[in-house]
Design a protein around this motif. Structure first.
Motif, PDB file in Angstrom:
ATOM      1  N   TRP A  31       0.908  -1.186  -0.045  1.00 50.51           N
ATOM      2  CA  TRP A  31      -0.001  -0.113   0.146  1.00 50.51           C
ATOM      3  C   TRP A  31       0.798   1.125   0.027  1.00 50.51           C
ATOM      4  CZ3 TRP A  31      -5.463  -0.189   1.232  1.00 50.51           C
ATOM      5  CH2 TRP A  31      -5.855  -1.565   1.191  1.00 50.51           C
ATOM      6  N   LEU A  53      -3.846   0.568  -2.355  1.00 50.14           N
ATOM      7  CA  LEU A  53      -3.457  -0.488  -2.824  1.00 50.14           C
ATOM      8  C   LEU A  53      -4.060  -0.523  -4.514  1.00 50.14           C
ATOM      9  CD1 LEU A  53      -2.268  -3.335  -3.000  1.00 50.14           C
ATOM     10  CD2 LEU A  53      -4.492  -4.355  -2.201  1.00 50.14           C
ATOM     11  N   ARG A  54      -3.050  -0.096  -5.436  1.00 46.37           N
ATOM     12  CA  ARG A  54      -3.503   0.175  -6.846  1.00 46.37           C
ATOM     13  C   ARG A  54      -4.946   0.769  -6.872  1.00 46.37           C
ATOM     14  NH1 ARG A  54      -1.402  -4.780  -5.925  1.00 46.37           N
ATOM     15  NH2 ARG A  54      -3.130  -5.865  -6.034  1.00 46.37           N
ATOM     16  N   ASP A  55      -5.776   0.447  -7.511  1.00 48.02           N
ATOM     17  CA  ASP A  55      -7.096   0.923  -7.525  1.00 48.02           C
ATOM     18  C   ASP A  55      -8.038   0.099  -6.663  1.00 48.02           C
ATOM     19  OD1 ASP A  55      -6.220   3.044  -8.936  1.00 48.02           O
ATOM     20  OD2 ASP A  55      -6.830   2.493 -10.900  1.00 48.02           O
ATOM     21  N   GLU A  56      -7.744  -0.817  -5.992  1.00 50.30           N
ATOM     22  CA  GLU A  56      -8.603  -1.648  -5.020  1.00 50.30           C
ATOM     23  C   GLU A  56      -8.627  -1.436  -3.620  1.00 50.30           C
ATOM     24  OE1 GLU A  56      -6.092  -4.938  -6.324  1.00 50.30           O
ATOM     25  OE2 GLU A  56      -6.823  -5.156  -7.951  1.00 50.30           O
ATOM     26  N   GLY A  57      -7.994  -0.352  -3.047  1.00 46.36           N
ATOM     27  CA  GLY A  57      -8.265  -0.307  -1.715  1.00 46.36           C
ATOM     28  C   GLY A  57      -7.527   0.969  -1.262  1.00 46.36           C
ATOM     29  N   LEU A 120     -17.900  -2.645  -2.256  1.00 47.45           N
ATOM     30  CA  LEU A 120     -16.786  -2.063  -1.426  1.00 47.45           C
ATOM     31  C   LEU A 120     -17.097  -2.793   0.108  1.00 47.45           C
ATOM     32  CD1 LEU A 120     -16.200   1.280  -2.519  1.00 47.45           C
ATOM     33  CD2 LEU A 120     -14.785  -0.560  -2.974  1.00 47.45           C
ATOM     34  N   TYR A 138      -9.943   1.089   6.629  1.00 51.40           N
ATOM     35  CA  TYR A 138      -9.494   0.255   5.214  1.00 51.40           C
ATOM     36  C   TYR A 138     -11.049   0.233   4.533  1.00 51.40           C
ATOM     37  CZ  TYR A 138      -4.970  -1.233   6.650  1.00 51.40           C
ATOM     38  OH  TYR A 138      -3.529  -1.743   6.994  1.00 51.40           O
ATOM     39  N   VAL A 140     -11.901  -1.442   1.052  1.00 50.11           N
ATOM     40  CA  VAL A 140     -11.303  -2.266  -0.286  1.00 50.11           C
ATOM     41  C   VAL A 140     -12.515  -2.962  -0.878  1.00 50.11           C
ATOM     42  CG1 VAL A 140      -9.218  -3.113   1.213  1.00 50.11           C
ATOM     43  CG2 VAL A 140     -11.405  -4.599   1.159  1.00 50.11           C
ATOM     44  N   SER A 141     -11.937  -3.377  -2.259  1.00 50.51           N
ATOM     45  CA  SER A 141     -13.044  -4.032  -3.258  1.00 50.51           C
ATOM     46  C   SER A 141     -13.622  -5.319  -2.387  1.00 50.51           C
ATOM     47  CB  SER A 141     -12.604  -4.312  -4.434  1.00 50.51           C
ATOM     48  OG  SER A 141     -11.641  -5.513  -4.638  1.00 50.51           O
ATOM     49  N   GLU A 143     -14.505  -8.084  -3.876  1.00 51.21           N
ATOM     50  CA  GLU A 143     -13.803  -9.077  -4.406  1.00 51.21           C
ATOM     51  C   GLU A 143     -12.499  -9.582  -3.274  1.00 51.21           C
ATOM     52  OE1 GLU A 143     -12.766  -8.356  -8.402  1.00 51.21           O
ATOM     53  OE2 GLU A 143     -14.810  -8.363  -8.901  1.00 51.21           O
ATOM     54  N   LEU A 144     -11.836  -8.593  -2.839  1.00 48.73           N
ATOM     55  CA  LEU A 144     -10.687  -8.840  -2.093  1.00 48.73           C
ATOM     56  C   LEU A 144     -10.955  -8.917  -0.690  1.00 48.73           C
ATOM     57  CD1 LEU A 144      -8.256  -6.400  -3.960  1.00 48.73           C
ATOM     58  CD2 LEU A 144      -8.339  -9.042  -4.152  1.00 48.73           C
TER      59      LEU A 144
END
Length: 162
Positions: A31, A53-57, A120, A138, A140-141, A143-144
């Motif tokens: 991150w 975290l990239r575009d995921e979190g 999310l 936090y 996050v998506s 999916e994760l």
């Protein structure tokens, strides 16, 4: 932000230290500081620190001086209830609200939301000391989330104040 790399059962972590309050949290080294021109610019502009975290979190860190809002003397439960009242709508579904104790013994609360039907998820750590509210969230998506939840909880357990 001050970064100190450390090893953990979840891989390499970096420790963020808030220069004003001394609040610390160890978070996953993957991150990184969210760039000001990123997708998260608007979300990150009103917090003490913002890591992506990239575009995921996102990890959002915020220390609020409650006296600035006329809320000095508020308890942890009152502050948490205020936050929950503000997020009571069809967009957010409260899925977690429980006491949380950090490894250093800080007695806090942790709340979690399912946002937009699982698009999310968020985990928010809340701790009050004197007139200050310390928050680490936090987001996050969906999916994760199941995969990352143990790591996110571990990270929140590392929070400390001098």
């Amino acid at each position: 932000p001050t970064a100190t790399p450390i090893a953990s059962e979840f891989g390499d972590l970096t420790t963020y230290t808030d220069p004003r309050s001394g609040f610390t949290i160890s978070y996953p080294q993957l991150w990184q500081d969210a760039p000001s021109n990123s997708l998260f610019r608007d979300v990150c502009q009103n917090v003490s620190a913002c890591f992506a975290l990239r575009d995921e979190g996102l990890l959002l860190i915020l220390t609020e001086d409650l006296s600035e809002y006329g809320l000095a003397g508020m308890t942890l439960d009152e502050y948490t209830d205020l936050l929950l009242d503000r997020q009571e709508n069809d967009f957010y579904e409260l899925v977690l609200d429980e006491p949380f104790v950090t490894d250093s013994g800080l007695e806090a609360r942790i709340i979690g939301f399912n946002i937009q039907d699982g698009l999310l998820y968020s985990l928010r750590f809340i701790y009050l000391e004197d007139e200050f509210a310390h928050n680490a969230t936090y987001v996050v998506s969906g999916e994760l989330f199941d995969e990352l939840e143990p790591l996110l909880r571990y990270s929140l357990s590392t929070i400390d104040l001098p």
